[in-house]
Design an enzyme around this catalytic site. Structure first.
Site, short mmCIF file in Angstrom:
data_model
loop_
_atom_site.label_atom_id
_atom_site.label_comp_id
_atom_site.label_asym_id
_atom_site.label_seq_id
_atom_site.Cartn_x
_atom_site.Cartn_y
_atom_site.Cartn_z
N ASN A 97 -17.17 -57.26 34.06
CA ASN A 97 -17.22 -56.35 35.23
C ASN A 97 -16.29 -55.14 35.07
OD1 ASN A 97 -14.67 -57.36 35.64
ND2 ASN A 97 -15.05 -58.19 37.68
N LEU A 98 -15.65 -55.06 33.91
CA LEU A 98 -14.75 -53.94 33.58
C LEU A 98 -13.57 -53.81 34.56
CD1 LEU A 98 -17.25 -51.14 32.42
CD2 LEU A 98 -16.02 -52.79 31.03
N ALA B 143 -13.71 -64.20 30.37
CA ALA B 143 -13.48 -63.39 31.58
C ALA B 143 -12.52 -64.12 32.51
CB ALA B 143 -14.79 -63.12 32.30
N GLN C 216 -8.98 -63.37 35.52
CA GLN C 216 -7.84 -62.63 36.06
C GLN C 216 -6.67 -63.16 35.22
OE1 GLN C 216 -4.77 -61.28 37.26
NE2 GLN C 216 -4.60 -63.40 37.92
N TYR D 52 -1.99 -68.81 38.46
CA TYR D 52 -2.81 -68.57 37.27
C TYR D 52 -2.94 -69.87 36.45
CZ TYR D 52 -3.82 -66.95 32.47
OH TYR D 52 -4.35 -66.80 31.21
N ASN E 183 0.82 -66.56 23.36
CA ASN E 183 0.85 -65.11 23.65
C ASN E 183 0.16 -64.37 22.52
OD1 ASN E 183 3.03 -66.06 25.48
ND2 ASN E 183 3.05 -63.87 25.92
N VAL F 84 3.99 -58.12 26.97
CA VAL F 84 5.40 -57.71 26.84
C VAL F 84 5.61 -56.72 25.69
CG1 VAL F 84 5.99 -59.80 25.49
CG2 VAL F 84 7.78 -58.55 26.69
N1 LIG Z 1 -3.89 -62.36 25.91
C1 LIG Z 1 -3.22 -63.50 25.94
O1 LIG Z 1 -2.10 -63.58 25.42
C2 LIG Z 1 -3.82 -64.73 26.59
C3 LIG Z 1 -3.03 -65.89 26.65
C4 LIG Z 1 -3.56 -67.03 27.24
C5 LIG Z 1 -4.85 -67.04 27.71
N2 LIG Z 1 -5.60 -65.89 27.65
C6 LIG Z 1 -6.97 -65.95 28.18
O2 LIG Z 1 -7.85 -65.32 27.27
C7 LIG Z 1 -8.89 -64.65 27.98
C8 LIG Z 1 -8.97 -63.20 27.57
O3 LIG Z 1 -7.72 -62.57 27.86
P1 LIG Z 1 -7.40 -61.06 27.46
O4 LIG Z 1 -5.98 -61.03 27.06
O5 LIG Z 1 -8.42 -60.52 26.54
O6 LIG Z 1 -7.50 -60.36 28.89
P2 LIG Z 1 -8.25 -59.03 29.34
O7 LIG Z 1 -7.81 -58.74 30.74
O8 LIG Z 1 -8.07 -57.97 28.33
O9 LIG Z 1 -9.77 -59.51 29.33
C9 LIG Z 1 -10.37 -60.17 30.41
C10 LIG Z 1 -11.73 -59.55 30.62
O10 LIG Z 1 -12.38 -60.24 31.68
C11 LIG Z 1 -13.04 -59.26 32.49
N3 LIG Z 1 -13.19 -59.83 33.83
C12 LIG Z 1 -12.21 -60.15 34.71
N4 LIG Z 1 -12.74 -60.65 35.84
C13 LIG Z 1 -14.10 -60.68 35.65
C14 LIG Z 1 -15.20 -61.10 36.46
N5 LIG Z 1 -15.00 -61.58 37.68
N6 LIG Z 1 -16.44 -60.98 35.96
C15 LIG Z 1 -16.65 -60.46 34.71
N7 LIG Z 1 -15.65 -60.05 33.91
C16 LIG Z 1 -14.39 -60.15 34.38
C17 LIG Z 1 -12.12 -58.04 32.46
O11 LIG Z 1 -12.77 -56.83 32.81
C18 LIG Z 1 -11.66 -58.06 31.01
O12 LIG Z 1 -12.51 -57.33 30.17
C19 LIG Z 1 -8.59 -64.86 29.46
O13 LIG Z 1 -9.34 -65.95 29.93
C20 LIG Z 1 -7.11 -65.20 29.48
O14 LIG Z 1 -6.76 -65.98 30.61
C21 LIG Z 1 -5.11 -64.74 27.11
#
Ligand SMILES: NC(=O)c1ccc[n+]([C@@H]2O[C@H](COP(=O)([O-])OP(=O)(O)OC[C@H]3O[C@@H](n4cnc5c(N)ncnc54)[C@H](O)[C@@H]3O)[C@@H](O)[C@H]2O)c1
Length: 316
Positions: free
Chosen positions: A38-39, A79, A81, A145, A174, A183
């Site tokens: 959903n960007l 996807a 939050q 979360y 992370n 961070v």
């Molecule tokens: N980056 C990290 O260090 C990390 C650590 C632990 C877990 N995660 C998990 O990995 C996954 C990806 O994380 P990321 O770091 O790429 O985050 P990010 O925010 O870059 O990516 C999340 C994506 O989900 C999309 N999104 C959010 N709500 C949505 C909805 N309702 N419908 C459709 N799309 C939606 C956003 O637009 C975004 O493109 C997530 O599930 C996050 O919880 C990430």
């Protein structure tokens, strides 16, 4: 098991940080790749840099639209939050996206009989007393979360047990690398604005297990080619922990700012902040034959170079 190149792959959250890198790699394997996002935090430029993928702008909370997508054989559900403080300020919205949204994606997987990989997090452990923390430590989330990710995991387990869905749960530590948030980027942003002072939120003694995005992508792609990974949960970290204050010092050293920048701390952190993330990754090493290769030190240099931060600072 069908080869990856014969699979129709759906990536929710494919316009985000991890999704972008995953889709880039997946494009090398399959020509049938759909991104559903959903960007809200994902970027259109990420999608534009993935010309081989079919992009559908949509919300995982829109079950009708999600289920009307072309049949998938494999779903990566990323996807979410993803911001812990935001989840503490907006618990209902966080729950909707991460718990209800995951349930919707599981419904899509059930309808298609697709294999699914769920992106979970270290936040499900809260503040573990066992370090490094193994997968079977149990849930003790410390933030909304973390709790919404626990609910997502439990629905995955329910769908696996009751409907026979092929599910793999990946708990990320992370993740960092190009286009990341978090961070490291926060520090680099602050230093580019003011190289004389670097503020750490919290005591700086919190520590994290930093794992490079290319290692994560490798695990995500390897796991779906292994029968053994079905029904399993894996910790994906580097297996080492780094204090945030030491991360700050490493960055200052690379930028030659060690004796020039004053590090300050707010001491109080945000609600839901975890003290230590340090994963036991022996299960993923053994069962997936996955060995994270990239070190934080090397990548920090690259990330700083990529952002031309040294040049910025010298012109201040
Ligand atoms: N980056 C990290 O260090 C990390 C650590 C632990 C877990 N995660 C998990 O990995 C996954 C990806 O994380 P990321 O770091 O790429 O985050 P990010 O925010 O870059 O990516 C999340 C994506 O989900 C999309 N999104 C959010 N709500 C949505 C909805 N309702 N419908 C459709 N799309 C939606 C956003 O637009 C975004 O493109 C997530 O599930 C996050 O919880 C990430």
């Amino acid at each position: 098991m069908a080869q990856l190149n014969e699979k129709r792959v759906l990536v929710t959250g494919g316009a985000g940080f991890i999704g972008f890198h995953l889709c880039k790699k997946l494009s090398e394997y399959t020509s049938n790749l759909t991104i559903y996002d959903n960007l809200s935090s994902g970027k259109l430029e990420n999608v534009k840099d993935l010309p081989k993928a079919n992009f559908v702008k949509g919300d995982i909370l829109d079950l009708t639209k999600l289920c009307s997508l072309e049949k998938a054989d494999l779903i990566y559900h990323l996807a979410a939050q993803v911001v812990v403080p935001y989840s503490m300020e907006n618990p209902l919205e966080d729950f909707e996206t991460n718990a209800h949204g995951t349930l919707n994606v599981l419904e899509k997987a059930r309808k298609d009989d697709a294999r699914i990989v769920f992106a979970s997090s270290a936040a499900v452990y809260g503040n573990p007393t066992k370090l490094p923390t193994p997968e079977d430590y149990g849930f003790n989330p410390f933030s909304c979360y973390g709790l919404s990710k626990v609910v997502g995991e439990e629905y995955c387990n329910m769908y696996a047990n009751q409907y026979g869905l092929e599910v793999t749960i990946m708990r990320f530590a992370n993740v960092y690398g190009s286009r990341c948030h978090g961070v490291i980027n926060d520090f680099l942003d602050k230093l580019s604005r003011n190289p004389n002072r670097l503020e750490i939120i919290g005591t700086g003694l919190q520590s994290r297990d930093f794992v490079h995005i290319s290692d994560i992508v490798e695990a995500l792609i390897t796991s779906v080619q292994k029968e053994k990974a079905i029904g399993q949960t894996y910790n994906l970290g580097y297996g080492k922990t780094t204090k945030i204050i030491d991360l700050a010092k490493m960055i200052l050293k690379i930028l030659d700012l060690t004796n020039k920048t004053v590090i300050t701390t707010t001491n109080v952190s945000w609600k839901g902040d975890i003290n230590t993330i340090w994963f036991d990754i022996s299960k993923a090493k053994k069962e997936l034959n996955w060995h994270p290769k990239i070190t934080l030190e090397d990548t920090l240099k690259e990330m700083i170079k990529e952002r031309k931060l040294g040049d910025d600072i010298n012109t201040h």
